[in-house]
Design a protein around this motif. Structure first.
Motif, short mmCIF file in Angstrom:
data_model
loop_
_atom_site.label_atom_id
_atom_site.label_comp_id
_atom_site.label_asym_id
_atom_site.label_seq_id
_atom_site.Cartn_x
_atom_site.Cartn_y
_atom_site.Cartn_z
N LYS A 86 -13.50 -25.53 -19.29
CA LYS A 86 -13.47 -24.95 -17.90
C LYS A 86 -12.21 -24.71 -17.53
CE LYS A 86 -15.68 -25.63 -13.36
NZ LYS A 86 -16.67 -26.42 -12.36
N GLN A 87 -11.17 -25.77 -17.48
CA GLN A 87 -9.97 -25.69 -16.85
C GLN A 87 -9.28 -24.41 -17.59
OE1 GLN A 87 -9.11 -29.94 -17.78
NE2 GLN A 87 -9.23 -30.38 -15.37
N ILE A 88 -9.56 -24.28 -18.80
CA ILE A 88 -8.61 -23.32 -19.49
C ILE A 88 -9.11 -21.96 -19.18
CG2 ILE A 88 -8.50 -22.31 -21.95
CD1 ILE A 88 -8.52 -24.95 -23.28
N ALA A 89 -10.46 -21.86 -18.87
CA ALA A 89 -10.94 -20.63 -18.16
C ALA A 89 -10.28 -20.29 -16.86
CB ALA A 89 -12.52 -20.57 -18.16
N LEU A 90 -10.20 -21.43 -16.27
CA LEU A 90 -9.55 -21.12 -14.68
C LEU A 90 -8.01 -20.62 -14.88
CD1 LEU A 90 -11.04 -24.18 -12.98
CD2 LEU A 90 -11.47 -21.85 -12.35
N ILE A 91 -7.25 -21.19 -15.73
CA ILE A 91 -5.79 -21.11 -16.13
C ILE A 91 -5.74 -19.64 -16.49
CG2 ILE A 91 -3.81 -21.49 -17.38
CD1 ILE A 91 -4.80 -24.46 -17.39
N VAL A 92 -6.51 -19.39 -17.41
CA VAL A 92 -6.60 -17.88 -18.39
C VAL A 92 -6.78 -16.74 -16.93
CG1 VAL A 92 -7.90 -16.49 -19.78
CG2 VAL A 92 -6.96 -18.85 -20.45
N ASP A 93 -8.10 -16.97 -16.15
CA ASP A 93 -8.50 -16.10 -15.15
C ASP A 93 -7.23 -15.99 -14.16
OD1 ASP A 93 -10.97 -15.89 -16.17
OD2 ASP A 93 -12.03 -17.28 -14.79
N TYR A 94 -6.62 -17.09 -13.68
CA TYR A 94 -5.75 -17.03 -12.93
C TYR A 94 -4.34 -16.12 -13.36
CZ TYR A 94 -2.17 -18.31 -9.41
OH TYR A 94 -1.07 -18.22 -8.39
N LEU A 95 -3.90 -16.51 -14.48
CA LEU A 95 -2.83 -16.09 -15.15
C LEU A 95 -2.77 -14.57 -15.56
CD1 LEU A 95 -1.54 -18.77 -17.27
CD2 LEU A 95 -0.51 -18.07 -15.21
N SER A 96 -4.30 -14.27 -15.94
CA SER A 96 -4.39 -12.63 -16.43
C SER A 96 -4.13 -11.73 -15.29
CB SER A 96 -5.59 -12.68 -17.15
OG SER A 96 -6.70 -12.93 -16.09
N ILE A 97 -4.41 -12.16 -14.06
CA ILE A 97 -4.58 -11.26 -12.87
C ILE A 97 -2.98 -11.16 -12.28
CG2 ILE A 97 -6.93 -11.06 -12.45
CD1 ILE A 97 -6.18 -12.96 -10.22
N ARG A 98 -1.99 -12.05 -12.71
CA ARG A 98 -0.79 -11.90 -12.21
C ARG A 98 0.00 -10.69 -12.79
NH1 ARG A 98 -2.36 -14.04 -8.17
NH2 ARG A 98 -3.12 -15.68 -8.46
N ASN A 99 1.19 -10.29 -12.16
CA ASN A 99 1.90 -9.39 -12.84
C ASN A 99 3.25 -10.09 -13.29
OD1 ASN A 99 0.44 -7.01 -12.58
ND2 ASN A 99 0.69 -7.08 -10.58
#
Length: 99
Positions: A86-99
């Motif tokens: 779950k924590q990995i998913a949160l990290i990935v979600d956050y970083l994937s929308i950054r530029n």
């Protein structure tokens, strides 16, 4: 008495999970741990790979591979094992929308 203790422990765990789920900054805070190597919000300009803006699927697969020991690394496999899925998913979600 043992049942009472077990119920108390279960309730504490549920309460902690509830607080974690309600923290709107949790993803940002977890992703901040990547900044030391990968730059602020994953926007590396150095030798480390840039995480910001990579596809969610690609980042998730890489992290899962690090966690499982399927992807070679000097330290990422150890770091990834410290996070829940779950924590990995949160990290990935956050970083994937950054530029």
């Amino acid at each position: 008495m043992k049942l009472h203790t077990m119920l108390g422990a279960a309730l504490c765990a549920l309460a902690a999970a509830s607080v974690q789920a309600q923290d709107p900054q949790l993803a940002r805070n977890l992703a901040a741990t990547c900044a030391g190597c990968h730059g602020t919000e994953g926007a590396s300009t150095g030798a480390m790979p840039r995480l910001a803006g990579q596809s969610r699927a690609e980042l998730l697969q890489k992290m899962q591979d690090f966690k499982a020991g399927k992807r070679p690394a000097t330290i990422m496999h150890q770091i990834a094992k410290g996070y829940s899925d779950k924590q990995i998913a949160l990290i990935v979600d956050y970083l994937s929308i950054r530029n």
